[in-house]
Scaffold this motif. Structure first.
Motif, PDB file in Angstrom:
ATOM      1  N   LEU A 318       0.840  -1.199   0.000  1.00 25.85           N
ATOM      2  CA  LEU A 318       0.000   0.000   0.000  1.00 25.85           C
ATOM      3  C   LEU A 318       0.873   1.246   0.000  1.00 25.85           C
ATOM      4  O   LEU A 318       1.846   1.342   0.751  1.00 25.85           O
ATOM      5  N   GLY A 319       0.545   2.200  -0.860  1.00 27.18           N
ATOM      6  CA  GLY A 319       1.238   3.479  -0.882  1.00 27.18           C
ATOM      7  C   GLY A 319       0.255   4.616  -1.103  1.00 27.18           C
ATOM      8  O   GLY A 319      -0.701   4.485  -1.875  1.00 27.18           O
ATOM      9  N   ILE A 320       0.492   5.730  -0.410  1.00 23.72           N
ATOM     10  CA  ILE A 320      -0.377   6.908  -0.527  1.00 23.72           C
ATOM     11  C   ILE A 320       0.516   8.132  -0.670  1.00 23.72           C
ATOM     12  O   ILE A 320       1.466   8.311   0.090  1.00 23.72           O
ATOM     13  N   VAL A 321       0.211   8.982  -1.646  1.00 22.38           N
ATOM     14  CA  VAL A 321       0.892  10.261  -1.762  1.00 22.38           C
ATOM     15  C   VAL A 321      -0.158  11.360  -1.863  1.00 22.38           C
ATOM     16  O   VAL A 321      -1.154  11.229  -2.575  1.00 22.38           O
ATOM     17  N   VAL A 322       0.067  12.438  -1.097  1.00 23.78           N
ATOM     18  CA  VAL A 322      -0.809  13.611  -1.150  1.00 23.78           C
ATOM     19  C   VAL A 322       0.081  14.836  -1.356  1.00 23.78           C
ATOM     20  O   VAL A 322       1.045  15.051  -0.618  1.00 23.78           O
ATOM     21  N   LEU A 323      -0.238  15.642  -2.376  1.00 26.31           N
ATOM     22  CA  LEU A 323       0.493  16.874  -2.681  1.00 26.31           C
ATOM     23  C   LEU A 323      -0.460  18.057  -2.550  1.00 26.31           C
ATOM     24  O   LEU A 323      -1.592  17.995  -3.046  1.00 26.31           O
ATOM     25  N   THR A 324      -0.038  19.112  -1.874  1.00 20.89           N
ATOM     26  CA  THR A 324      -0.904  20.280  -1.682  1.00 20.89           C
ATOM     27  C   THR A 324      -0.152  21.567  -1.990  1.00 20.89           C
ATOM     28  O   THR A 324       1.073  21.600  -2.000  1.00 20.89           O
ATOM     29  N   ASN A 325      -0.918  22.638  -2.205  1.00 21.01           N
ATOM     30  CA  ASN A 325      -0.297  23.914  -2.592  1.00 21.01           C
ATOM     31  C   ASN A 325      -0.684  25.064  -1.664  1.00 21.01           C
ATOM     32  O   ASN A 325      -0.814  26.203  -2.101  1.00 21.01           O
ATOM     33  N   THR A 326      -0.845  24.772  -0.363  1.00 22.30           N
ATOM     34  CA  THR A 326      -1.238  25.823   0.576  1.00 22.30           C
ATOM     35  C   THR A 326      -0.543  25.674   1.918  1.00 22.30           C
ATOM     36  O   THR A 326      -0.622  24.618   2.554  1.00 22.30           O
ATOM     37  N   GLU A 327       0.129  26.756   2.322  1.00 21.54           N
ATOM     38  CA  GLU A 327       0.748  26.845   3.657  1.00 21.54           C
ATOM     39  C   GLU A 327      -0.341  26.783   4.723  1.00 21.54           C
ATOM     40  O   GLU A 327      -1.475  27.169   4.485  1.00 21.54           O
ATOM     41  N   ASN A 328       0.012  26.312   5.893  1.00 17.08           N
ATOM     42  CA  ASN A 328      -0.888  26.184   7.035  1.00 17.08           C
ATOM     43  C   ASN A 328      -1.740  24.926   6.931  1.00 17.08           C
ATOM     44  O   ASN A 328      -1.450  23.930   7.559  1.00 17.08           O
ATOM     45  N   GLY A 329      -2.797  24.948   6.106  1.00 16.58           N
ATOM     46  CA  GLY A 329      -3.716  23.817   6.083  1.00 16.58           C
ATOM     47  C   GLY A 329      -3.269  22.637   5.251  1.00 16.58           C
ATOM     48  O   GLY A 329      -3.767  21.523   5.414  1.00 16.58           O
ATOM     49  N   GLY A 330      -2.294  22.841   4.344  1.00 14.85           N
ATOM     50  CA  GLY A 330      -1.890  21.772   3.439  1.00 14.85           C
ATOM     51  C   GLY A 330      -1.314  20.567   4.147  1.00 14.85           C
ATOM     52  O   GLY A 330      -1.614  19.421   3.807  1.00 14.85           O
ATOM     53  N   GLY A 331      -0.472  20.818   5.145  1.00 15.75           N
ATOM     54  CA  GLY A 331       0.101  19.705   5.900  1.00 15.75           C
ATOM     55  C   GLY A 331      -0.960  18.938   6.660  1.00 15.75           C
ATOM     56  O   GLY A 331      -0.913  17.704   6.737  1.00 15.75           O
ATOM     57  N   GLY A 332      -1.924  19.661   7.216  1.00 17.73           N
ATOM     58  CA  GLY A 332      -3.025  19.002   7.920  1.00 17.73           C
ATOM     59  C   GLY A 332      -3.881  18.171   6.998  1.00 17.73           C
ATOM     60  O   GLY A 332      -4.327  17.076   7.350  1.00 17.73           O
ATOM     61  N   LEU A 333      -4.093  18.668   5.778  1.00 15.63           N
ATOM     62  CA  LEU A 333      -4.869  17.912   4.789  1.00 15.63           C
ATOM     63  C   LEU A 333      -4.148  16.623   4.435  1.00 15.63           C
ATOM     64  O   LEU A 333      -4.760  15.539   4.426  1.00 15.63           O
TER      65      LEU A 333
END
Length: 487
Positions: A318-333
């Protein structure tokens, strides 16, 4: 994902999940930019930041498999200019030490050489920089996250392979795995299509910010990629270096996979009744622990406006990758979505991770705001106080960071770094010998205190610095500066 974007105030994100050798979900959500409104897709490139470190470890593994280096080789044998804070550490520092955050140096030591971006430091500057830091622990005894030593690892790759780090990653990893849209650094950014813009929600309102220029930090955090390409990377990792339709092609050996997924530096174990976690540590470019009896290999990544997470559970394929483009909430997402998916595979109840992260984010922002508002309120209350600016003004030098000048412009007392142009801001009296700096650069929360040491005649002879916000990014290592007057 759509719920998380709203509750955590994130512009856009993408995700891929691989299971049992197959990509089972791969999709983008939200927008790549709030100004263009372009939608995120599975092919939208993000800066993956410190998730680059696993690629650097894999590049070294390739060279180990080819017999060109060994993990125990001394760094000075490849980079004679390399110098640590004492001769013993310099003489014994090996390639594994570069990757495992156990140098004895403090958290993020020297990161001001690249953050904020735009400084003129080069890789050559780093070879001798470490001798100027005071260790905070004995060599190889404690974990303190480090970026600069990964840049040194990239230099070894370049010297051994006779090609640049960027070229090596492209030719030896991206091309074989057909990660056709991925690249390292800024040189290809003009040719790249569909690149997410970074955003910040620090003030509560979502705003687009400038893209962080990678500069010299490629081996520590310079890759641009997307979840379609990262799926191929995760499958290769889960197959212990094998790839292709028949898994007959080999990127790195099973032995090297095992080495990268073996704890080298022990981390404090965190108590997790939910996951029955028993151990925690750092391998080569991966954080390693156990969840519900399963080994997990994971890493996060963060640059201004870009947060990411990769999570692998090898024995579940199993592998999961999540990429986000917003400071603050991105890491939490990234954390919330990854945990929600893991929980479903572990057969656990719904922990409402999105709401959990939203509460944490609100609480952290509130605590940070309370501290910083108090500081600037005190500054405002003392705006009429008189002091002799001439006693402060002049040029100061730090052994590793270079010169900073305190000067007057348009009636304002200001401070600037000669080597890092974005560190330029206005100084305000705060208390006794302490001033608060409001940097012109506000893409990250990095305002700082300046604490002067005066001579008997009242003239400033030196100063130290520290961040104002309790949640300042550790890479703003102002506390490592010791600036002495030179004029």
């Amino acid at each position: 994902m759509e719920e998380a974007l709203v509750k955590l105030n994130v512009a856009g994100a993408s995700i891929a999940v691989v299971k049992d050798g197959q990509v089972i979900h791969q999709k983008g959500y939200g927008v790549a930019s709030i100004t263009t409104k372009e939608k995120v897709t599975e092919y939208t490139n993000f800066q993956i930041a410190s998730n680059t470190k696993a690629f650097t470890a894999a590049a070294l593994a390739i060279l180990v498999d080819e017999g060109k280096i060994t993990w125990d080789d001394k760094v000075k044998d490849y980079i004679p200019e390399f110098k640590m804070y004492n001769d013993y550490v310099t003489d014994n520092f090996n390639i594994v030490d570069l990757l495992t955050h156990r140098s004895g140096l403090g958290l993020g030591a020297g990161d001001l050489t690249f953050i904020p971006d735009g400084a003129d430091f080069t890789v050559k500057d780093l070879f001798g920089i470490f001798q100027h830091f005071k260790p905070v622990s004995s060599f190889r005894t404690k974990y303190n996250y480090d970026n600069l030593l990964y840049i040194i690892a990239g230099e070894i790759i370049a010297r051994v392979s006779k090609m640049s780090y960027e070229e090596f990653i492209q030719k030896r990893i991206f091309n074989p795995l057909q990660m056709n849209s991925s690249f390292v650094g800024d040189s290809n950014i003009q040719d790249a299509k569909n690149v997410a813009a970074p955003h910040s929600a620090a003030t509560g309102e979502l705003k687009k910010i400038d893209r962080f220029a990678i500069g010299m930090i490629g081996p520590a955090g310079g890759i641009y990629s997307n979840v379609a390409d990262m799926s191929k990377w995760m499958l290769t990792q889960l197959n212990k270096g094998r790839y292709g339709d028949d898994l007959k092609s080999l990127l790195f050996s099973s032995a090297s996979s095992g080495k990268m997924w073996t704890i080298q530096t022990v981390l404090p174990n965190y108590i997790s009744e939910r996951y029955n976690t028993q151990f925690n540590g750092y391998g080569l470019g991966w954080v390693l622990n156990d969840m519900r009896g399963h080994l997990t290999a994971m890493h996060t990544g963060g640059l201004p406006g870009m947060l990411s997470q990769v999570m692998l559970v090898p024995d579940m394929k199993l592998g999961i990758v999540v990429l986000t483009n917003t400071e603050n909430g991105g890491g939490g997402l990234a954390f919330a979505i990854t945990r929600a998916i893991l929980d479903s595979y572990f057969g656990l109840d719904d922990a409402e991770w999105i709401d959990n992260r939203a509460r944490n984010l609100s609480r952290n922002i509130g605590a940070t705001d309370a501290v910083t508002k108090e500081v600037w309120a005190q500054v405002d209350s003392l705006s009429g106080i008189k002091y002799n600016r001439q006693n402060l003004m002049g040029m100061y030098n730090d052994k590793w960071f270079g010169q900073m000048e305190i000067y007057e412009k348009n009636g304002e007392l200001r401070i600037r770094s000669l080597r890092s142009p974005k560190l330029n801001g206005r100084m305000f009296f705060y208390d006794k010998n302490t001033f608060a700096v409001k940097w012109d650069y506000q893409d990250m929360n990095c305002d700082a205190f300046v604490i002067f040491d005066y001579s008997k005649r009242g003239k400033a002879q030196s100063f130290k610095m520290k961040g104002i916000s309790p949640s300042i990014d550790f890479s703003f290592d102002f506390q490592d500066l010791d600036l002495k007057r030179i004029d």
